[in-house]
Design a protein around this motif. Structure first.
Motif, PDB file in Angstrom:
ATOM      1  N   GLU A 189      20.162  -6.767   4.308  1.00 30.36           N
ATOM      2  CA  GLU A 189      19.104  -5.754   4.428  1.00 30.36           C
ATOM      3  C   GLU A 189      18.988  -5.288   5.864  1.00 30.36           C
ATOM      4  O   GLU A 189      19.012  -6.106   6.791  1.00 30.36           O
ATOM      5  CB  GLU A 189      17.754  -6.314   3.960  1.00 30.36           C
ATOM      6  N   PHE A 190      18.844  -3.984   6.037  1.00 28.31           N
ATOM      7  CA  PHE A 190      18.646  -3.417   7.372  1.00 28.31           C
ATOM      8  C   PHE A 190      18.052  -2.013   7.239  1.00 28.31           C
ATOM      9  O   PHE A 190      18.170  -1.385   6.173  1.00 28.31           O
ATOM     10  CB  PHE A 190      19.963  -3.370   8.155  1.00 28.31           C
ATOM     11  N   PRO A 191      17.409  -1.505   8.278  1.00 28.97           N
ATOM     12  CA  PRO A 191      16.822  -0.163   8.214  1.00 28.97           C
ATOM     13  C   PRO A 191      17.792   0.908   8.710  1.00 28.97           C
ATOM     14  O   PRO A 191      18.575   0.676   9.629  1.00 28.97           O
ATOM     15  CB  PRO A 191      15.613  -0.276   9.154  1.00 28.97           C
ATOM     16  N   ILE A 192      17.751   2.059   8.065  1.00 21.98           N
ATOM     17  CA  ILE A 192      18.532   3.202   8.514  1.00 21.98           C
ATOM     18  C   ILE A 192      17.573   4.328   8.897  1.00 21.98           C
ATOM     19  O   ILE A 192      16.409   4.324   8.496  1.00 21.98           O
ATOM     20  CB  ILE A 192      19.502   3.686   7.422  1.00 21.98           C
ATOM     21  N   ILE A 193      18.082   5.273   9.649  1.00 20.24           N
ATOM     22  CA  ILE A 193      17.261   6.394  10.099  1.00 20.24           C
ATOM     23  C   ILE A 193      17.725   7.671   9.412  1.00 20.24           C
ATOM     24  O   ILE A 193      18.889   8.038   9.505  1.00 20.24           O
ATOM     25  CB  ILE A 193      17.336   6.562  11.630  1.00 20.24           C
ATOM     26  N   LYS A 194      16.807   8.331   8.705  1.00 19.77           N
ATOM     27  CA  LYS A 194      17.130   9.580   8.034  1.00 19.77           C
ATOM     28  C   LYS A 194      17.190  10.718   9.048  1.00 19.77           C
ATOM     29  O   LYS A 194      16.801  10.560  10.207  1.00 19.77           O
ATOM     30  CB  LYS A 194      16.068   9.870   6.963  1.00 19.77           C
ATOM     31  N   LYS A 195      17.674  11.856   8.619  1.00 16.16           N
ATOM     32  CA  LYS A 195      17.825  12.997   9.522  1.00 16.16           C
ATOM     33  C   LYS A 195      16.484  13.441  10.108  1.00 16.16           C
ATOM     34  O   LYS A 195      16.404  13.865  11.262  1.00 16.16           O
ATOM     35  CB  LYS A 195      18.479  14.170   8.787  1.00 16.16           C
ATOM     36  N   ASN A 196      15.404  13.299   9.316  1.00 19.66           N
ATOM     37  CA  ASN A 196      14.077  13.706   9.794  1.00 19.66           C
ATOM     38  C   ASN A 196      13.399  12.644  10.661  1.00 19.66           C
ATOM     39  O   ASN A 196      12.250  12.797  11.058  1.00 19.66           O
ATOM     40  CB  ASN A 196      13.171  14.075   8.625  1.00 19.66           C
ATOM     41  N   GLY A 197      14.124  11.525  10.923  1.00 17.68           N
ATOM     42  CA  GLY A 197      13.586  10.487  11.795  1.00 17.68           C
ATOM     43  C   GLY A 197      12.890   9.358  11.059  1.00 17.68           C
ATOM     44  O   GLY A 197      12.540   8.347  11.673  1.00 17.68           O
ATOM     45  N   GLU A 198      12.673   9.499   9.754  1.00 14.63           N
ATOM     46  CA  GLU A 198      12.012   8.445   8.987  1.00 14.63           C
ATOM     47  C   GLU A 198      12.926   7.220   8.850  1.00 14.63           C
ATOM     48  O   GLU A 198      14.145   7.338   8.835  1.00 14.63           O
ATOM     49  CB  GLU A 198      11.634   8.951   7.591  1.00 14.63           C
ATOM     50  N   MET A 199      12.303   6.049   8.771  1.00 16.01           N
ATOM     51  CA  MET A 199      13.062   4.821   8.610  1.00 16.01           C
ATOM     52  C   MET A 199      13.084   4.420   7.140  1.00 16.01           C
ATOM     53  O   MET A 199      12.072   4.479   6.448  1.00 16.01           O
ATOM     54  CB  MET A 199      12.447   3.694   9.459  1.00 16.01           C
ATOM     55  N   LEU A 200      14.268   4.015   6.683  1.00 10.18           N
ATOM     56  CA  LEU A 200      14.461   3.634   5.293  1.00 10.18           C
ATOM     57  C   LEU A 200      15.153   2.280   5.254  1.00 10.18           C
ATOM     58  O   LEU A 200      16.183   2.088   5.894  1.00 10.18           O
ATOM     59  CB  LEU A 200      15.334   4.687   4.591  1.00 10.18           C
TER      60      LEU A 200
END
Length: 263
Positions: free
Chosen positions: A174-185
């Motif tokens: 598990e790890f967080p990614i950053i969407k194009k709009n800057g949100e963390m997923l």
């Protein structure tokens, strides 16, 4: 045998065709002589201008006599200065399986992508494009780690390097990614290694699932747990605290309020 064999001259005219063209495409040898083969099979890639052969394997979509289409994989070679030889194999079943697999991948509600052995993206399904907000064609060739939250990049890469040395199927991480709009997923990702005939690693296939909601609940539970522990520690400190005989009631209240507010 089962191969379709064609011989063409420098102009691209068919001068010989094997009998197998009938069970494969439905035409007779006489029907495809000259330029008729290219017209009948609706081969849009054929041109009489500087006609040359392709020295590597390639696939052409050809129209059969009954109007259906088949996929033929070709291997060309030079037989003489004025004669080229092409040997074709019917790979329609394999192509249809690949197309079904592609449709399944494209309709999946999971993040699915492939990389080369260096971790550079070679395929991204449309759901990934939708959830990340990036355009697929702009991201191919880029390293997968550029989408990971910078605080986790080193940890994730080290995890995959260590696991790649032990097994072909890497457990979930598990790890967080950053969407194009800057949100963390937050995602939970599983990776499988792909190898060639010699056993060398050629790439990776990754399947990831959005676990942001579950992770949010987990973080909230951890936060509540920390709060409860902090409150319990504060109460214990208050119970263990001793006061001097000359402490005024106001001094004692101030100490209690100070310890409570800090907690």
């Amino acid at each position: 045998g089962t191969s379709l064999v064609l011989a063409v001259n420098k102009k691209g005219e068919v001068v010989y065709c094997s009998d197998t063209i009938t069970p494969i495409l439905g035409y007779t040898r006489e029907e495809v002589k000259g330029y008729n083969y290219w017209e009948l099979t609706n081969d849009k890639e054929f041109t009489t201008i500087n006609y040359t052969i392709n020295e590597s394997l390639y696939i052409r979509k050809l129209r059969c006599k009954d109007g259906s289409f088949k996929f033929i994989q070709w291997k060309d070679s030079k037989y003489s200065d004025d004669l080229y030889l092409g040997i074709g194999q019917d790979v329609t079943d394999q192509i249809e399986v690949q197309n079904q697999y592609k449709k399944l991948i494209e309709s999946a509600s999971d993040i699915i992508y492939e990389t080369d052995k260096h971790g550079n993206l070679t395929f991204i399904n449309s759901f990934t494009d939708k959830i990340f907000g990036y355009k697929i064609e702009d991201e191919l060739g880029k390293h997968f780690s550029r989408y990971i939250h910078q605080d986790y990049v080193d940890t994730v890469i080290k995890y995959y390097i260590d696991c790649s040395l032990k097994k072909d199927e890497i457990p979930y991480i598990e790890f967080p990614i950053i969407k194009k709009n800057g949100e963390m997923l937050w995602v939970s990702q599983k990776v499988t290694l792909t190898r060639n005939a010699e056993g060398e690693i050629t790439g990776h296939v990754a399947i990831a699932r959005d676990t942001t909601f579950i992770k949010k609940i987990e973080l909230e539970q951890n936060e509540r747990k920390e709060k409860v522990e902090s409150y319990n520690n504060t109460i214990n400190n208050l119970l263990r605290n001793t006061y001097k005989a000359n402490d005024s009631f106001q001094d004692i209240i101030c100490q209690i309020l100070k310890l409570s507010s800090q907690g």
